[in-house]
Design a protein around this motif. Structure first.
Motif, short mmCIF file in Angstrom:
data_model
loop_
_atom_site.label_atom_id
_atom_site.label_comp_id
_atom_site.label_asym_id
_atom_site.label_seq_id
_atom_site.Cartn_x
_atom_site.Cartn_y
_atom_site.Cartn_z
N GLN A 75 0.82 -1.20 0.00
CA GLN A 75 0.00 0.00 0.00
C GLN A 75 0.86 1.26 0.00
N ALA A 76 1.94 1.23 0.74
CA ALA A 76 2.84 2.39 0.77
C ALA A 76 3.48 2.61 -0.58
N ILE B 216 10.63 4.66 -13.97
CA ILE B 216 10.97 3.83 -12.81
C ILE B 216 11.99 4.54 -11.92
N GLN B 217 12.92 5.25 -12.52
CA GLN B 217 13.86 6.06 -11.71
C GLN B 217 13.10 7.06 -10.84
N ALA B 218 12.12 7.72 -11.44
CA ALA B 218 11.33 8.71 -10.69
C ALA B 218 10.54 8.04 -9.58
N ILE B 219 9.96 6.88 -9.87
CA ILE B 219 9.19 6.16 -8.85
C ILE B 219 10.10 5.72 -7.70
N TRP C 281 9.67 6.63 -3.81
CA TRP C 281 9.69 5.61 -2.76
C TRP C 281 10.74 5.92 -1.69
N ARG C 282 11.88 6.40 -2.15
CA ARG C 282 12.97 6.67 -1.20
C ARG C 282 12.54 7.69 -0.14
N LYS C 283 11.70 8.62 -0.54
CA LYS C 283 11.26 9.68 0.38
C LYS C 283 10.34 9.17 1.49
#
Length: 509
Positions: free
Chosen positions: A291-292, A371-374, A378-380
């Motif tokens: 979900q995250a 995918i790089q942007a995603i 996610w990292r944030k």
């Protein structure tokens, strides 16, 4: 062929490659066409193996083989090798009328026996048809003149629709049995508008118009299709004039190229969607993580910034053109909620959950960059994903073996717009096209395969889509807009399936 220094300076890199392969630098005659294509062709059998379910190469197959039932550029169905088809009243039999007067590329007659042999072969689990579980639902075919009947083993509401979709092709019975699978790979024949003239794997395909074709004769007598998997190289092909048509290039390059003299473009929504498979392994077994991962992705921003507004964010594996599209199903973009969910499972930006995400690079516009942007989004919130690049053929291999990474980018084609061929095959565990295997979802989907009440069937699929969104079993991203750039000397008709069909192209007046 000898190339001197003066000649060399006059060539672009793409043209040099074409020259060394013996291809034309650019089509000069009015009946010649050169296309820079975005994928290779791994196999000439459109009914077996992973290639058969690759939507992107269907345009190549459809140039050589006719589909059983035709499909117009707007996805409406039209007579093909069958002129009529249908069910009896209680759905226990199918009836089909075979087109007469059709010839195979070698001049031999196309017959109802070819249809029965092909459908029987497709339904045999030993032949390796990836959609065997559809074709097996009808058997015991009988021929009477040009009429065929078959017994329904299990009612499948999309049986005839599949005849316009993946693996829905007829192969030549006598020829195939004579030359075998290996011989067919070396010299394939069909009934389609073009015949194979020359094929160099991973390099190019040369086609010539079929003089026996039953339909409208192609406007271009000779077509050369170069396999150019790198997007920048496809841009160079069209810009240098080495190719007259190309597709699937970055949208900023599309905008730039169509502004140049001599070039034009076609761009519209197609039936392809971009999605990220979640495999039920490792971190993806945690609902909070799934979900995250979904909530952290700003799809609107991806479309606006990376795709220059070309694309439509989606919340399920259905687009507005699909039968089971439900606009009431929403998935919020909420990074703060994503952090809370991850914290509940013991993760944070300082202690991130880690997994691998696989992706193509240059196969679709901005696939790798998306995918790089995603991964950055996610990292944030506390997800650390490692990117692994693969070729599309590798994706099929891994997916069929249920060995995809916990997350894997893919484009899903569904030119017949039915929920069985989007949500169904992508999310039904026993399907060779799915990597999510939870029993709850299997139990929800099972009754829908043979549901005869159409309204109930579609309502059931909408409920499945809603449940999948709540459980975050997959990450739908966008409906694609397909960019095609072409010389102004060529008219291109864009097919909503995403198939690039040279038979629909004509010289401009």
């Amino acid at each position: 062929m000898t190339i001197n220094r003066r000649d060399l300076l006059g060539y672009g890199a793409a043209a040099i490659g074409a020259a060394t392969l013996g291809l034309p630098r650019a089509a000069k005659a009015a009946d010649e066409l050169t296309i820079a294509y975005n994928v290779n062709l791994p196999s000439w059998d459109p009914t077996t193996g992973p290639s058969a379910v690759n939507p992107t190469i269907q345009g190549l197959y459809q140039s050589v083989f006719d589909q059983i039932i035709g499909q117009k550029p707007d996805l409406s169905f039209t007579p093909g090798l069958l002129t009529e088809w249908g069910w009896n009243d209680d759905r226990t039999k199918v009836t089909m009328t075979v087109r007469e007067g059709v010839k195979w590329h070698d001049g031999s007659p196309f017959t109802p026996e070819d249809v029965v042999w092909s459908l029987t072969r497709a339904g045999d689990d030993k032949t390796g048809n990836p959609i065997q579980f559809v074709w097996k639902n009808v058997n015991n075919f009988k021929i009477d003149g040009n009429k065929i009947t078959g017994d329904v083993v299990q009612f499948d509401p999309v049986y005839f629709k599949w005849m316009s979709f993946l693996t829905g092709y007829i192969l030549p019975k006598a020829y195939y049995e004579k030359v075998g699978a290996e011989g067919f790979e070396k010299a394939p024949i069909g009934t389609g508008p073009y015949m194979v003239d020359k094929f160099e794997r991973n390099a190019f395909l040369r086609l010539k118009a079929n003089p026996h074709y039953w339909g409208t004769k192609p406007a271009f007598e000779n077509v050369t299709i170069k396999f150019v998997t790198d997007a920048a190289s496809r841009v160079a092909e069209i810009e240098s004039g080495s190719s007259q048509v190309t597709l699937e290039i970055p949208y900023e390059e599309y905008d730039r190229l169509i502004a140049k003299d001599g070039l034009a473009g076609s761009i519209k929504n197609v039936s392809d969607i971009g999605m990220i498979f979640f495999n039920d392994i490792e971190a993806m077994l945690d609902k909070n993580v799934r979900q995250a991962a979904v909530m952290a992705v700003d799809k609107e921003l991806l479309v606006k910034r990376l795709l220059r507004g070309y694309g439509q964010p989606i919340a399920t594996l259905e687009t507005p053109e699909y039968t089971a599209f439900d606009p009431s199903i929403k998935v919020e973009h909420n990074p703060e909620k994503a952090k809370e969910l991850l914290a509940a499972s013991g993760y944070s930006t300082k202690k991130p959950v880690k997994f691998t995400i696989q992706t193509t690079k240059g196969f679709k516009p901005k696939d790798y960059e998306m995918i790089q942007a995603i991964v950055g989004m996610w990292r944030k919130v506390g997800i650390e994903a490692k990117i692994e690049v693969y070729e599309i053929a590798k994706h099929y291999e891994l997916r069929a073996a249920d060995k995809l990474a916990p997350a894997a980018f893919y484009n899903w084609g569904n030119s017949i717009g039915d929920p069985t061929t989007s949500t169904g095959f992508a999310m039904y565990g026993p399907s060779p096209h799915s990597v999510w295997d939870s029993k709850d979802l299997i139990d929800m989907i099972n009754p829908l395969w043979g549901e005869k009440d159409e309204a109930k069937r579609i309502a059931g699929w909408k409920a499945v889509d809603k449940y999948i969104a709540e459980q975050a079993y997959v990450l739908p991203l966008i409906q694609y807009v397909q960019p095609i750039v072409h010389s102004k000397k060529v008219n291109v008709v864009q097919h909503v399936s995403g198939a690039l069909l040279p038979a629909l192209m004509t010289p401009a007046a």
